[in-house]
Design an enzyme around this catalytic site. Structure first.
Site, short mmCIF file in Angstrom:
data_model
loop_
_atom_site.label_atom_id
_atom_site.label_comp_id
_atom_site.label_asym_id
_atom_site.label_seq_id
_atom_site.Cartn_x
_atom_site.Cartn_y
_atom_site.Cartn_z
N TYR A 69 -3.46 -84.98 68.89
CA TYR A 69 -3.83 -85.12 67.48
C TYR A 69 -4.80 -86.28 67.29
O TYR A 69 -4.58 -87.38 67.79
CB TYR A 69 -2.59 -85.35 66.61
CG TYR A 69 -2.92 -85.50 65.15
CD1 TYR A 69 -3.29 -84.40 64.40
CD2 TYR A 69 -2.87 -86.74 64.53
CE1 TYR A 69 -3.61 -84.52 63.05
CE2 TYR A 69 -3.19 -86.89 63.19
CZ TYR A 69 -3.56 -85.77 62.45
OH TYR A 69 -3.89 -85.91 61.13
N HIS A 99 -13.38 -87.54 53.66
CA HIS A 99 -12.27 -88.24 53.01
C HIS A 99 -12.73 -89.31 52.02
O HIS A 99 -11.89 -89.91 51.33
CB HIS A 99 -11.36 -88.88 54.07
CG HIS A 99 -10.47 -87.89 54.75
ND1 HIS A 99 -10.94 -86.77 55.39
CD2 HIS A 99 -9.11 -87.84 54.89
CE1 HIS A 99 -9.93 -86.08 55.88
NE2 HIS A 99 -8.81 -86.71 55.61
N ASN A 211 -6.44 -94.15 58.58
CA ASN A 211 -4.98 -94.03 58.54
C ASN A 211 -4.37 -95.42 58.35
O ASN A 211 -4.66 -96.33 59.12
CB ASN A 211 -4.49 -93.45 59.86
CG ASN A 211 -3.82 -92.10 59.69
OD1 ASN A 211 -2.91 -91.77 60.43
ND2 ASN A 211 -4.27 -91.32 58.73
N TYR A 295 18.41 -118.15 24.38
CA TYR A 295 18.39 -117.76 25.79
C TYR A 295 17.02 -117.98 26.43
O TYR A 295 16.92 -118.30 27.62
CB TYR A 295 18.76 -116.28 25.93
CG TYR A 295 20.21 -115.96 25.75
CD1 TYR A 295 21.15 -116.92 25.40
CD2 TYR A 295 20.66 -114.66 25.92
CE1 TYR A 295 22.48 -116.61 25.23
CE2 TYR A 295 22.00 -114.32 25.77
CZ TYR A 295 22.91 -115.31 25.41
OH TYR A 295 24.22 -114.98 25.25
N ARG A 298 17.28 -121.66 27.26
CA ARG A 298 18.43 -122.06 28.06
C ARG A 298 18.50 -121.33 29.41
O ARG A 298 18.97 -121.88 30.40
CB ARG A 298 19.70 -121.80 27.26
CG ARG A 298 20.94 -122.33 27.89
CD ARG A 298 22.23 -122.04 27.15
NE ARG A 298 22.15 -121.31 25.92
CZ ARG A 298 23.10 -120.46 25.51
NH1 ARG A 298 24.16 -120.23 26.28
NH2 ARG A 298 23.00 -119.84 24.37
N PHE A 354 2.05 -94.68 58.89
CA PHE A 354 1.07 -94.76 57.80
C PHE A 354 1.70 -94.61 56.43
O PHE A 354 1.06 -94.84 55.40
CB PHE A 354 0.02 -93.66 57.97
CG PHE A 354 0.62 -92.30 58.17
CD1 PHE A 354 1.29 -91.64 57.15
CD2 PHE A 354 0.55 -91.68 59.40
CE1 PHE A 354 1.87 -90.40 57.35
CE2 PHE A 354 1.12 -90.43 59.62
CZ PHE A 354 1.78 -89.78 58.57
N GLU A 440 1.63 -82.74 54.28
CA GLU A 440 1.96 -84.08 53.77
C GLU A 440 2.77 -83.88 52.50
O GLU A 440 2.27 -84.03 51.38
CB GLU A 440 0.67 -84.86 53.54
CG GLU A 440 -0.09 -85.08 54.86
CD GLU A 440 -1.57 -85.41 54.69
OE1 GLU A 440 -2.00 -85.64 53.54
OE2 GLU A 440 -2.28 -85.44 55.71
#
Length: 535
Positions: A69, A99, A211, A295, A298, A354, A440
């Site tokens: 791959y 991409h 990646n 508050y 404090r 990744f 994915e």
């Protein structure tokens, strides 16, 4: 005798950050924002070269090599599609081009520099199989100020931050755009002006460059550095408000902290004790009938402290991430893998490093934690401007109430920021939209977590700026009583950039000036000069 001309002392140049060795978020910030130089340590260079030899061996086998791959297959849902030997370089180039689908506003130079640094660090760790020439080009971008144009949107956080990292990789091959000396131009032109040449990607290199979690980690790391500083600013702002409201420092007693010793709570209480020592204002109401403060005054140690602890955990997660290998597949060398000709058999393992879920969860928590600083700050502003709550102060701190509105709308602006933060604090990491034809099928959305956190931090900074200028006006109204040394130092720093309000004026300029006082670090520096280092 000839006397030499006295020379001003020159600060020593910062030592280079060595890639391939662990570094901190502070180191990352130094490189991204202050231009600290970067170098590749010798052992990292050899590790990278050794892992590359493993990739070259697979590539040299050509079509006879098994399918691996990222080297001789397609990507994502096309992982089973075999790529011919003569198309391997085109495969990497096409991957980067296809991409680069980012949209939205461009990242700033600091964020881009942080991404470049983190991408180079992954390669230097020696498990990516990327040539040292690519590593050196990344380092050269930092050294010569070339910042690839990277749009801020387009990543779902697995398989890493694909689109933003593809825009970074585009510049390495001389495509896309980059900034040099503040000017946007074609990357090829920017590289040439910087004395650099684009590179042709070899087997696996395009995939290795896109990646990983470097986008979300870069943005998140810088935001966490800002958030840590804002914790100290919140303590300072709260101390100024406490003085203006004639509150008590008794709730910050060390004995109370000892019986509930959360580290952040202890640290905040220590800051408040340091900030509030020796106050004439506080001494003047030592015997008043008020039993307890609100508050928002404090409980500053408990609220600010919880934020500190959450941010500290998130910083631990991101520190691990900046020193991790997050691309895929990962190269592991056999015995003797440190170098030489006998590295042994290399193994490439496809996994999921990744995936951005660890970072996404940490950044979502950080956004919630940071937002609380603004949440409680706005309540202190309400205490300051509301005449039913602020004994002895004019309504809305106006010079002449009725004729003047004073800080009425400053509180409204703070409320607006707090409300916006509540929307931004919805966690991105609980969402997932499958991509790549279902391969994915779970993604982290960590890039959105990072972007939201950065916006929350901006809103918190503005909210604290509003509190500081409002509380400073309250301290003015307590004259002739003098505040503590720490609060006096903060007040003086504010007054250097924001004058006392003697009649209504547009407050947006005052808020902007106080925001820059915080952003520059000048406020903390001025206070620490008076009281010593704060947590």
């Amino acid at each position: 005798m000839t006397l030499s001309t006295p020379r001003a002392a020159v600060a020593p140049a910062p030592s280079p950050l060595l890639l391939g060795r662990p570094f901190s978020l502070a180191d990352l910030e130094d490189v991204a924002r202050r231009g600290r130089p970067v170098a590749v340590c010798a052992e990292a260079r050899e590790r990278a070269a050794a892992s590359r030899r493993a990739i070259d061996a697979i590539a040299a086998a050509g079509d006879a090599a098994p399918a691996v791959y990222g080297i001789n297959t397609g990507f994502g849902a096309l992982a089973e599609t075999r790529i011919a030997d003569h198309d391997i370089r085109a495969l990497q180039r096409n991957l980067v081009r296809s991409h680069a689908c980012g949209v939205g506003p461009d990242l700033g130079d600091a964020e881009v520099r942080a991404m470049i640094l983190l991408r180079a660090q992954v390669i230097a760790l020696g498990h990516s199989g990327v040539r040292t020439e690519v590593l050196d080009l990344l380092v050269a971008l930092l050294e010569r100020g070339v910042c690839p144009r990277i749009p801020a949107q387009g990543s779902v956080g697995a398989s890493g931050d694909l689109a933003p990292l593809a825009h970074l990789a585009l510049s390495l091959i001389g495509e896309g755009e980059a900034r040099l000396e503040g000017q946007l131009m074609p990357s090829a032109v920017a590289l040439a002006k910087a004395g650099l040449a684009p590179i042709e990607l070899a087997a696996k290199e395009g995939l290795a460059l896109i990646n990983g979690t470097q986008y979300m980690t870069a943005l998140g790391a810088l935001a966490l550095r800002d958030a840590a500083a804002l914790c100290t600013v919140a303590d300072i702002a709260g101390a100024v408000s406490l003085e203006a409201l004639m509150g008590s420092k008794r709730p910050f007693d060390e004995r109370l902290m000892r019986v509930r010793p959360h580290p952040g709570q202890v640290g905040t209480a220590g800051n408040l004790r340091a900030l509030l020592g020796g106050s004439e204002i506080m001494q003047s109401h030592a015997d008043c009938p008020r039993v307890q403060d609100a508050y928002s005054l404090r409980c500053m140690p408990q609220v600010h402290g919880a934020t500190r602890d959450a941010l500290a955990w998130a910083a631990e997660v991101l520190t691990r991430e900046v020193n991790s290998v997050t691309d895929n597949p990962t190269v592991f060398l056999g015995e003797g893998g440190g170098g030489g000709s006998g590295e042994g058999v290399a193994e490439l393992i496809s996994g999921g490093n990744f995936h951005g879920q660890p970072v996404a969860l940490a950044l979502d928590l950080a956004a919630v934690a940071a937002a609380e600083l603004a949440n409680i700050s706005e309540r202190r502003v309400e205490q300051l401007v509301n005449p039913a709550l602020s004994t002895g102060l004019t309504p809305f701190l106006a010079p002449r109430s009725g004729l003047h509105s004073g800080f009425m709308i400053a509180q409204v602006a703070s409320a607006s920021l707090v409300s916006e933060n509540k929307v931004l604090c919805h966690p991105a990491s609980v969402d997932s939209i499958p991509s790549s034809a279902g391969r994915e099928d779970h993604v982290s959305m960590g890039s959105i977590s990072a972007r939201k956190l950065a916006q929350v931090i901006e809103n918190v900074r503005s909210s604290l700026a509003i509190e500081l200028i409002t509380a400073a006006q309250g301290v003015d109204q307590r004259r002739p009583l003098r505040p503590s040394a720490g609060v006096a130092a903060a007040h003086a720093a504010i007054r250097r950039v924001v004058p006392e309000l003697v009649e209504d004026r547009p407050l947006y300029l005052d808020i902007a000036a106080a925001t820059e006082l915080i952003r520059s670090g000048a406020l903390i520096a001025a206070v620490e000069e008076a009281v010593g280092p704060l947590n």
